[in-house]
Design a protein around this motif. Structure first.
Motif, mmCIF file in Angstrom:
data_model
loop_
_atom_site.group_PDB
_atom_site.id
_atom_site.type_symbol
_atom_site.label_atom_id
_atom_site.label_comp_id
_atom_site.label_asym_id
_atom_site.label_seq_id
_atom_site.Cartn_x
_atom_site.Cartn_y
_atom_site.Cartn_z
ATOM 1 N N THR A 46 0.842 -1.200 0.000
ATOM 2 C CA THR A 46 0.000 0.000 0.000
ATOM 3 C C THR A 46 0.876 1.247 0.000
ATOM 4 O O THR A 46 0.617 2.213 -0.740
ATOM 5 N N TYR A 47 1.922 1.226 0.821
ATOM 6 C CA TYR A 47 2.847 2.367 0.878
ATOM 7 C C TYR A 47 3.487 2.613 -0.478
ATOM 8 O O TYR A 47 3.555 3.759 -0.953
ATOM 9 N N MET A 48 3.957 1.533 -1.131
ATOM 10 C CA MET A 48 4.667 1.691 -2.403
ATOM 11 C C MET A 48 3.725 2.156 -3.518
ATOM 12 O O MET A 48 4.131 2.940 -4.382
ATOM 13 N N ARG A 49 2.485 1.702 -3.504
ATOM 14 C CA ARG A 49 1.552 2.170 -4.530
ATOM 15 C C ARG A 49 1.314 3.673 -4.375
ATOM 16 O O ARG A 49 1.341 4.422 -5.354
ATOM 17 N N THR A 50 1.108 4.109 -3.139
ATOM 18 C CA THR A 50 0.907 5.543 -2.893
ATOM 19 C C THR A 50 2.158 6.332 -3.249
ATOM 20 O O THR A 50 2.067 7.411 -3.848
ATOM 21 N N TYR A 51 3.324 5.798 -2.904
ATOM 22 C CA TYR A 51 4.590 6.474 -3.224
ATOM 23 C C TYR A 51 4.738 6.616 -4.734
ATOM 24 O O TYR A 51 5.107 7.687 -5.237
ATOM 25 N N ARG A 52 4.458 5.541 -5.466
ATOM 26 C CA ARG A 52 4.569 5.584 -6.932
ATOM 27 C C ARG A 52 3.621 6.622 -7.536
ATOM 28 O O ARG A 52 3.997 7.375 -8.438
ATOM 29 N N MET A 53 2.401 6.670 -7.029
ATOM 30 C CA MET A 53 1.426 7.599 -7.599
ATOM 31 C C MET A 53 1.772 9.050 -7.276
ATOM 32 O O MET A 53 1.584 9.937 -8.099
ATOM 33 N N ASN A 54 2.300 9.288 -6.085
ATOM 34 C CA ASN A 54 2.730 10.654 -5.749
ATOM 35 C C ASN A 54 3.929 11.075 -6.592
ATOM 36 O O ASN A 54 4.034 12.242 -7.005
ATOM 37 N N TYR A 55 4.822 10.135 -6.861
ATOM 38 C CA TYR A 55 5.971 10.421 -7.722
ATOM 39 C C TYR A 55 5.492 10.715 -9.142
ATOM 40 O O TYR A 55 5.956 11.668 -9.788
ATOM 41 N N ALA A 56 4.543 9.903 -9.613
ATOM 42 C CA ALA A 56 3.978 10.125 -10.943
ATOM 43 C C ALA A 56 3.262 11.469 -11.017
ATOM 44 O O ALA A 56 3.360 12.188 -12.019
ATOM 45 N N ALA A 57 2.547 11.817 -9.958
ATOM 46 C CA ALA A 57 1.829 13.099 -9.927
ATOM 47 C C ALA A 57 2.808 14.265 -10.047
ATOM 48 O O ALA A 57 2.530 15.254 -10.736
ATOM 49 N N ALA A 58 3.954 14.156 -9.382
ATOM 50 C CA ALA A 58 4.961 15.219 -9.474
ATOM 51 C C ALA A 58 5.479 15.356 -10.902
ATOM 52 O O ALA A 58 5.698 16.474 -11.392
ATOM 53 N N GLY A 109 7.037 1.917 -12.735
ATOM 54 C CA GLY A 109 6.939 0.464 -12.653
ATOM 55 C C GLY A 109 5.731 -0.183 -13.269
ATOM 56 O O GLY A 109 5.441 -1.346 -12.978
ATOM 57 N N TYR A 110 5.009 0.527 -14.162
ATOM 58 C CA TYR A 110 3.828 -0.037 -14.801
ATOM 59 C C TYR A 110 4.081 -0.232 -16.294
ATOM 60 O O TYR A 110 4.366 0.726 -17.007
ATOM 61 N N ASP A 111 3.981 -1.488 -16.763
ATOM 62 C CA ASP A 111 4.113 -1.783 -18.192
ATOM 63 C C ASP A 111 2.847 -1.407 -18.944
ATOM 64 O O ASP A 111 2.893 -1.114 -20.140
ATOM 65 N N SER A 112 1.716 -1.428 -18.237
ATOM 66 C CA SER A 112 0.425 -1.145 -18.862
ATOM 67 C C SER A 112 -0.058 0.251 -18.466
ATOM 68 O O SER A 112 -0.338 0.497 -17.284
ATOM 69 N N PRO A 113 -0.183 1.169 -19.428
ATOM 70 C CA PRO A 113 -0.698 2.504 -19.118
ATOM 71 C C PRO A 113 -2.108 2.475 -18.536
ATOM 72 O O PRO A 113 -2.444 3.304 -17.690
ATOM 73 N N SER A 114 -2.920 1.507 -18.961
ATOM 74 C CA SER A 114 -4.291 1.434 -18.444
ATOM 75 C C SER A 114 -4.305 1.022 -16.975
ATOM 76 O O SER A 114 -5.089 1.557 -16.181
ATOM 77 N N LYS A 115 -3.437 0.074 -16.595
ATOM 78 C CA LYS A 115 -3.349 -0.326 -15.185
ATOM 79 C C LYS A 115 -2.800 0.829 -14.342
ATOM 80 O O LYS A 115 -3.224 1.043 -13.209
ATOM 81 N N PHE A 116 -1.840 1.565 -14.912
ATOM 82 C CA PHE A 116 -1.311 2.733 -14.213
ATOM 83 C C PHE A 116 -2.409 3.772 -13.999
ATOM 84 O O PHE A 116 -2.557 4.327 -12.905
ATOM 85 N N ALA A 117 -3.196 4.052 -15.052
ATOM 86 C CA ALA A 117 -4.270 5.049 -14.958
ATOM 87 C C ALA A 117 -5.285 4.658 -13.896
ATOM 88 O O ALA A 117 -5.772 5.506 -13.140
ATOM 89 N N SER A 118 -5.590 3.362 -13.822
ATOM 90 C CA SER A 118 -6.547 2.877 -12.826
ATOM 91 C C SER A 118 -5.990 3.047 -11.407
ATOM 92 O O SER A 118 -6.695 3.520 -10.504
ATOM 93 N N ALA A 119 -4.728 2.679 -11.218
ATOM 94 C CA ALA A 119 -4.107 2.820 -9.900
ATOM 95 C C ALA A 119 -3.991 4.295 -9.512
ATOM 96 O O ALA A 119 -4.234 4.660 -8.354
ATOM 97 N N PHE A 120 -3.648 5.137 -10.463
ATOM 98 C CA PHE A 120 -3.523 6.573 -10.199
ATOM 99 C C PHE A 120 -4.860 7.159 -9.763
ATOM 100 O O PHE A 120 -4.934 7.935 -8.804
ATOM 101 N N HIS A 121 -5.929 6.755 -10.435
ATOM 102 C CA HIS A 121 -7.264 7.259 -10.094
ATOM 103 C C HIS A 121 -7.678 6.814 -8.696
ATOM 104 O O HIS A 121 -8.277 7.577 -7.933
ATOM 105 N N GLN A 122 -7.339 5.593 -8.335
ATOM 106 C CA GLN A 122 -7.691 5.081 -7.010
ATOM 107 C C GLN A 122 -6.997 5.862 -5.910
ATOM 108 O O GLN A 122 -7.572 6.120 -4.851
ATOM 109 N N VAL A 123 -5.746 6.255 -6.140
ATOM 110 C CA VAL A 123 -4.972 6.955 -5.119
ATOM 111 C C VAL A 123 -5.236 8.456 -5.132
ATOM 112 O O VAL A 123 -5.429 9.077 -4.079
ATOM 113 N N MET A 124 -5.264 9.057 -6.336
ATOM 114 C CA MET A 124 -5.313 10.510 -6.454
ATOM 115 C C MET A 124 -6.717 11.061 -6.704
ATOM 116 O O MET A 124 -6.932 12.273 -6.621
ATOM 117 N N GLY A 125 -7.664 10.185 -7.051
ATOM 118 C CA GLY A 125 -9.039 10.639 -7.279
ATOM 119 C C GLY A 125 -9.289 11.225 -8.647
ATOM 120 O O GLY A 125 -10.389 11.703 -8.933
#
Length: 319
Positions: free
Chosen positions: A262-274, A292-308
């Protein structure tokens, strides 16, 4: 301002920058950042202090001969302090801590690099006389409260619950013109709450982690965040850093507030947001790969879950 702080040495890295009759603002500076402490005198012998730190760590030079009772509420972030004999305790968002400031000097760490909260302090000799004198009929005995919560030198932590949230949430939004009287009401309310609280069922045993364990956990965090394109299993981390799985999981959550993944997913999304904010020309797919995401769609989904927001929505919000 407060006669208490005339008898407390806060350390060489703390400077008073503003002072009025009833307020003092102090700044703590360290190589990893800085923080401010805004103090108000509530009663003679009683202060209320807003704490706002944006730093990874600092050294506390706190020293005093005064007999104190202090209550800390963490609103956001996390704080790590040595609890004695090489063990570390943690105050998390929503928690309330009661202690005597016996182990308040030395290394202080903010695992999430920020901490916001309120401290209320009582100089026992003065406050025990002045509060009843101000509030006729107020029967709470500060020395009994100290005995109730501070019989052990390790700080007493009450995990977040609605009553604590109610008392403190209003203190973060007090109109300036009613601050002083409102502080008095809330301090009395807090003392009544602590006096009435039945400790059974309102506390939880929180393990204290020793220096060697904490150092390994911080090394793991640094290792995981060094290259976000790589992922590791708990078993791999356990073997690499020579720490058993159970203390690995428990200690990481105690230090950083969430399980490793959970920590690493949030860390990745905050880094991506920056990156989305700072480099408008970098493609979303490229940023996805960096974290660390090979799939842009999986990244977009994870980003939305963390960042809204989706990555593109987030980027557009800064145009």
């Amino acid at each position: 301002m407060s006669e208490i702080f005339e008898q407390i040495d806060c350390g060489v890295n703390v400077q008073s920058i503003i002072e009025t009759d009833d307020c003092r603002v102090m700044r703590l500076s360290d190589s990893s950042g800085d923080g401010t402490m805004t103090l108000y005198q509530v009663f003679p012998g009683v202060f209320l202090m807003y704490n706002d730190f944006h730093m990874k760590q600092c050294v506390s030079g706190f020293q005093t001969d005064l007999e104190l009772l202090c209550i800390d509420h963490c609103r956001e972030g996390r704080i790590e302090q040595e609890a004695g004999k090489g063990a570390y305790s943690y105050l998390a968002a929503g928690d309330l801590r009661v202690d005597r400031r016996i182990n308040h000097s030395g290394q202080v760490t903010f695992p999430l690099c920020h901490y916001h909260g309120i401290s209320i302090g009582f100089h026992m000799k003065v406050a025990a006389k002045e509060i009843p004198a101000y509030m006729k009929g107020f029967s709470i005995d500060l020395y009994e409260l100290q005995k109730k919560y501070c019989s052990d030198p390790i700080p007493f932590v009450i995990p977040g619950e609605p009553a604590i949230e109610h008392i403190f949430s209003e203190l973060y939004t007090v109109p300036l013109k009613i601050k002083k009287e409102y502080f008095r009401i809330k301090v009395l309310e807090l003392l009544l709450y602590l006096d009435a609280l039945e400790l059974s069922g309102h506390t939880e045993e929180r393990p204290y982690f020793f220096k060697g364990q904490v150092e390994k956990i911080k090394a793991i965090q640094a290792f995981l965040t060094e290259d976000l394109t790589k992922t590791y299993t708990l078993e791999e981390l356990s073997e690499r850093f020579d720490i058993a799985l159970t203390p690995l999981k428990n200690c990481f959550k105690a230090v950083y507030g969430t399980p490793i993944f959970t920590y690493m997913r949030t860390y990745r999304m905050n880094y991506a947001a920056a990156l989305l904010k700072s480099d408008k020309n970098m493609k979303v797919a490229e940023i996805a790969g960096i974290v660390g995401y090979d799939s842009p769609s999986k990244f977009a989904s994870a980003f939305h879950q963390v960042m809204g927001k989706t990555p593109l929505e987030y980027r557009k919000s800064f145009v």
